[in-house]
Motif scaffolding. Structure first.
Motif, PDB file in Angstrom:
ATOM      1  N   SER A 183       0.578  -1.201  -0.041  1.00 48.27           N
ATOM      2  CA  SER A 183      -0.197   0.013   0.025  1.00 48.27           C
ATOM      3  C   SER A 183       0.922   1.086   0.122  1.00 48.27           C
ATOM      4  O   SER A 183       1.721   1.253   0.551  1.00 48.27           O
ATOM      5  N   PRO A 184       0.326   2.393  -0.592  1.00 54.01           N
ATOM      6  CA  PRO A 184       1.085   3.723  -0.500  1.00 54.01           C
ATOM      7  C   PRO A 184       0.863   4.376   0.872  1.00 54.01           C
ATOM      8  O   PRO A 184      -0.176   3.764   1.211  1.00 54.01           O
ATOM      9  N   PRO A 185       1.605   5.069   1.244  1.00 49.95           N
ATOM     10  CA  PRO A 185       1.539   5.749   2.568  1.00 49.95           C
ATOM     11  C   PRO A 185       0.400   6.600   2.465  1.00 49.95           C
ATOM     12  O   PRO A 185      -0.104   6.927   3.328  1.00 49.95           O
ATOM     13  N   SER A 186       0.117   6.886   1.417  1.00 46.58           N
ATOM     14  CA  SER A 186      -1.121   8.086   1.081  1.00 46.58           C
ATOM     15  C   SER A 186      -1.490   8.177  -0.423  1.00 46.58           C
ATOM     16  O   SER A 186      -0.541   7.688  -1.115  1.00 46.58           O
ATOM     17  N   LEU A 187      -2.645   8.493  -0.716  1.00 44.33           N
ATOM     18  CA  LEU A 187      -2.969   8.804  -2.091  1.00 44.33           C
ATOM     19  C   LEU A 187      -2.323   9.808  -2.784  1.00 44.33           C
ATOM     20  O   LEU A 187      -1.812   9.745  -3.945  1.00 44.33           O
ATOM     21  N   GLU A 188      -2.053  11.087  -1.951  1.00 44.33           N
ATOM     22  CA  GLU A 188      -1.141  12.116  -2.430  1.00 44.33           C
ATOM     23  C   GLU A 188       0.399  11.770  -2.766  1.00 44.33           C
ATOM     24  O   GLU A 188       0.869  11.975  -3.853  1.00 44.33           O
ATOM     25  N   GLU A 189       0.880  10.667  -2.019  1.00 42.42           N
ATOM     26  CA  GLU A 189       2.100  10.074  -2.154  1.00 42.42           C
ATOM     27  C   GLU A 189       2.102   9.277  -3.573  1.00 42.42           C
ATOM     28  O   GLU A 189       2.985   9.419  -4.174  1.00 42.42           O
ATOM     29  N   LEU A 190       1.026   8.445  -3.600  1.00 41.95           N
ATOM     30  CA  LEU A 190       1.070   7.561  -4.858  1.00 41.95           C
ATOM     31  C   LEU A 190       0.933   8.510  -5.915  1.00 41.95           C
ATOM     32  O   LEU A 190       1.485   8.390  -7.060  1.00 41.95           O
ATOM     33  N   LYS A 191       0.158   9.636  -5.756  1.00 41.19           N
ATOM     34  CA  LYS A 191       0.001  10.613  -7.229  1.00 41.19           C
ATOM     35  C   LYS A 191       1.199  11.244  -7.363  1.00 41.19           C
ATOM     36  O   LYS A 191       1.769  11.177  -8.711  1.00 41.19           O
ATOM     37  N   ASN A 192       2.173  11.618  -6.533  1.00 44.11           N
ATOM     38  CA  ASN A 192       3.517  12.180  -6.760  1.00 44.11           C
ATOM     39  C   ASN A 192       4.425  10.979  -7.337  1.00 44.11           C
ATOM     40  O   ASN A 192       5.079  11.502  -8.156  1.00 44.11           O
ATOM     41  N   ARG A 193       4.318   9.811  -6.994  1.00 40.96           N
ATOM     42  CA  ARG A 193       4.992   8.706  -7.872  1.00 40.96           C
ATOM     43  C   ARG A 193       4.959   8.612  -9.088  1.00 40.96           C
ATOM     44  O   ARG A 193       5.780   8.594  -9.949  1.00 40.96           O
ATOM     45  N   ILE A 194       3.455   8.600  -9.346  1.00 38.94           N
ATOM     46  CA  ILE A 194       2.882   8.410 -10.551  1.00 38.94           C
ATOM     47  C   ILE A 194       3.464   9.718 -11.686  1.00 38.94           C
ATOM     48  O   ILE A 194       3.994   9.552 -12.785  1.00 38.94           O
ATOM     49  N   VAL A 195       3.203  10.836 -11.167  1.00 37.94           N
ATOM     50  CA  VAL A 195       3.558  11.884 -11.892  1.00 37.94           C
ATOM     51  C   VAL A 195       4.971  12.213 -12.259  1.00 37.94           C
ATOM     52  O   VAL A 195       5.604  12.445 -13.213  1.00 37.94           O
ATOM     53  N   GLY A 217       6.898  11.025 -15.419  1.00 40.26           N
ATOM     54  CA  GLY A 217       7.113  11.760 -16.523  1.00 40.26           C
ATOM     55  C   GLY A 217       6.400  11.275 -17.740  1.00 40.26           C
ATOM     56  O   GLY A 217       6.588  11.676 -18.677  1.00 40.26           O
ATOM     57  N   THR A 218       5.685  10.028 -17.483  1.00 37.63           N
ATOM     58  CA  THR A 218       5.081   9.313 -18.852  1.00 37.63           C
ATOM     59  C   THR A 218       3.696   9.413 -18.947  1.00 37.63           C
ATOM     60  O   THR A 218       3.033   8.938 -19.905  1.00 37.63           O
ATOM     61  N   GLU A 219       2.993   9.906 -17.961  1.00 34.79           N
ATOM     62  CA  GLU A 219       1.643   9.899 -17.766  1.00 34.79           C
ATOM     63  C   GLU A 219       0.988  11.301 -18.044  1.00 34.79           C
ATOM     64  O   GLU A 219       1.330  12.193 -17.458  1.00 34.79           O
ATOM     65  N   SER A 220      -0.043  11.206 -18.637  1.00 35.64           N
ATOM     66  CA  SER A 220      -0.917  12.305 -18.998  1.00 35.64           C
ATOM     67  C   SER A 220      -1.629  12.398 -17.688  1.00 35.64           C
ATOM     68  O   SER A 220      -1.787  11.870 -16.879  1.00 35.64           O
ATOM     69  N   ASP A 221      -2.292  13.869 -17.859  1.00 38.93           N
ATOM     70  CA  ASP A 221      -3.074  14.310 -16.454  1.00 38.93           C
ATOM     71  C   ASP A 221      -4.319  13.251 -16.354  1.00 38.93           C
ATOM     72  O   ASP A 221      -4.937  12.837 -15.437  1.00 38.93           O
ATOM     73  N   ALA A 222      -5.075  12.987 -17.625  1.00 39.23           N
ATOM     74  CA  ALA A 222      -6.109  12.232 -17.603  1.00 39.23           C
ATOM     75  C   ALA A 222      -5.666  10.566 -17.111  1.00 39.23           C
ATOM     76  O   ALA A 222      -6.394  10.191 -16.296  1.00 39.23           O
ATOM     77  N   LEU A 223      -4.609  10.229 -17.528  1.00 36.89           N
ATOM     78  CA  LEU A 223      -3.968   8.797 -16.997  1.00 36.89           C
ATOM     79  C   LEU A 223      -3.591   8.911 -15.431  1.00 36.89           C
ATOM     80  O   LEU A 223      -4.158   7.778 -14.954  1.00 36.89           O
ATOM     81  N   VAL A 224      -3.257   9.851 -15.015  1.00 38.10           N
ATOM     82  CA  VAL A 224      -2.892   9.998 -13.572  1.00 38.10           C
ATOM     83  C   VAL A 224      -4.316   9.899 -12.917  1.00 38.10           C
ATOM     84  O   VAL A 224      -4.252   9.071 -11.652  1.00 38.10           O
ATOM     85  N   THR A 225      -5.041  10.366 -13.358  1.00 32.63           N
ATOM     86  CA  THR A 225      -6.540  10.551 -12.717  1.00 32.63           C
ATOM     87  C   THR A 225      -7.156   9.113 -12.897  1.00 32.63           C
ATOM     88  O   THR A 225      -7.675   8.749 -11.618  1.00 32.63           O
ATOM     89  N   ASN A 226      -7.043   8.694 -13.812  1.00 39.06           N
ATOM     90  CA  ASN A 226      -7.578   7.157 -14.004  1.00 39.06           C
ATOM     91  C   ASN A 226      -6.802   6.142 -13.025  1.00 39.06           C
ATOM     92  O   ASN A 226      -7.431   5.329 -12.437  1.00 39.06           O
ATOM     93  N   ARG A 227      -5.564   6.295 -12.983  1.00 33.99           N
ATOM     94  CA  ARG A 227      -4.643   5.211 -12.222  1.00 33.99           C
ATOM     95  C   ARG A 227      -5.072   5.605 -10.900  1.00 33.99           C
ATOM     96  O   ARG A 227      -5.101   4.814  -9.883  1.00 33.99           O
ATOM     97  N   LEU A 228      -5.333   6.642 -10.368  1.00 29.78           N
ATOM     98  CA  LEU A 228      -5.487   7.223  -8.774  1.00 29.78           C
ATOM     99  C   LEU A 228      -7.118   6.615  -8.516  1.00 29.78           C
ATOM    100  O   LEU A 228      -7.096   6.182  -7.436  1.00 29.78           O
ATOM    101  N   GLN A 229      -7.899   6.776  -9.429  1.00 33.09           N
ATOM    102  CA  GLN A 229      -9.299   6.159  -9.165  1.00 33.09           C
ATOM    103  C   GLN A 229      -9.358   4.765  -9.268  1.00 33.09           C
ATOM    104  O   GLN A 229      -9.821   3.923  -8.326  1.00 33.09           O
ATOM    105  N   ALA A 230      -8.466   4.228 -10.042  1.00 34.10           N
ATOM    106  CA  ALA A 230      -8.150   2.433 -10.053  1.00 34.10           C
ATOM    107  C   ALA A 230      -7.332   2.233  -8.852  1.00 34.10           C
ATOM    108  O   ALA A 230      -7.811   1.313  -7.972  1.00 34.10           O
ATOM    109  N   ALA A 231      -6.432   2.847  -8.109  1.00 36.28           N
ATOM    110  CA  ALA A 231      -5.994   2.725  -6.813  1.00 36.28           C
ATOM    111  C   ALA A 231      -7.045   2.690  -5.810  1.00 36.28           C
ATOM    112  O   ALA A 231      -6.802   1.778  -4.884  1.00 36.28           O
TER     113      ALA A 231
END
Length: 204
Positions: free
Chosen positions: A124-136, A139-153
């Motif tokens: 598990s990630p320590p928080s969703l905010e930290e997971l978002k930072n790791r995904i961002v 540098g390979t994900e678009s904003d839409a894809l980041v949002t989709n990955r966070l929802q999936a998470a």
């Protein structure tokens, strides 16, 4: 000496949580674990070896294995199949070796359905905010894809109850230590030890 069957350990969690990083660090410290070799229908790339990188099969062979329940889990990705062959896992466990499988959440749930005696660890990630930072930071994900990955998470974190253990990946070294502790504790479980002694003592 009591012969002990190996244990299947399944590490899973949301995309971006660091499964691969933790697995790599774990294997640098624990050489006794056997990494589960996957099967694929994609073409072998230069330098890759059969039964080292993957087990390579045709799509017809792979589909036959699906029908015959010879895979603990499988998925189709970009026109090719990937999966975990049951025979390799069972033969490795029978030799007394632990098998370690790093996989996405949906695949882990398939494995649990087909091999419930495995040990399932949710990273598990320590928080969703930290997971978002790791995904961002990839540098390979678009904003839409980041949002989709966070929802999936978020959806996948709600499936945590299907797992035996939860390890928060705040620091890789600490996460690895916790996974190592899980491996050790599972081998000391009364149910496992008693089963082996009953065989020796011929107790029903």
């Amino acid at each position: 000496m009591i012969e002990e069957k190996g244990i299947l350990f399944v590490l899973s969690g949301p995309s971006g949580v660091g499964k691969g990083t933790v697995r790599k660090a774990l294997f640098e410290k624990d050489t006794a674990l056997q990494y589960s070799i996957s099967m694929t229908t994609r073409q072998k790339r230069a330098g890759e070896q059969e039964a080292v990188d993957y087990f390579y099969r045709t799509k017809d062979e792979f589909k036959s294995m699906i029908e015959e329940n010879q895979l603990l889990e499988y998925a189709e990705y970009v026109g090719n199949y990937y999966g975990t062959p049951r025979k390799y896992v069972e033969e490795t466990l029978a030799k007394g070796n632990d098998v370690f499988l790093e996989i996405e959440v949906q695949g882990a749930l398939q494995v649990k359905e087909n091999f419930p005696e495995g040990v399932f660890v949710f990273l598990s990630p320590p928080s969703l905010e930290e997971l978002k930072n790791r995904i961002v930071s990839r540098g390979t994900e678009s904003d839409a894809l980041v949002t989709n990955r966070l929802q999936a998470a978020k959806d996948e974190i709600q499936l945590m109850d299907a797992y035996d253990y939860v390890v928060v990946n705040d620091q890789v070294d600490k996460a690895v230590e916790k996974v190592q502790a899980i491996v050790k504790s599972e081998h000391c479980k009364r149910e496992r030890v008693a089963k082996q002694y009953k065989k020796v003592l011929e107790v029903e």
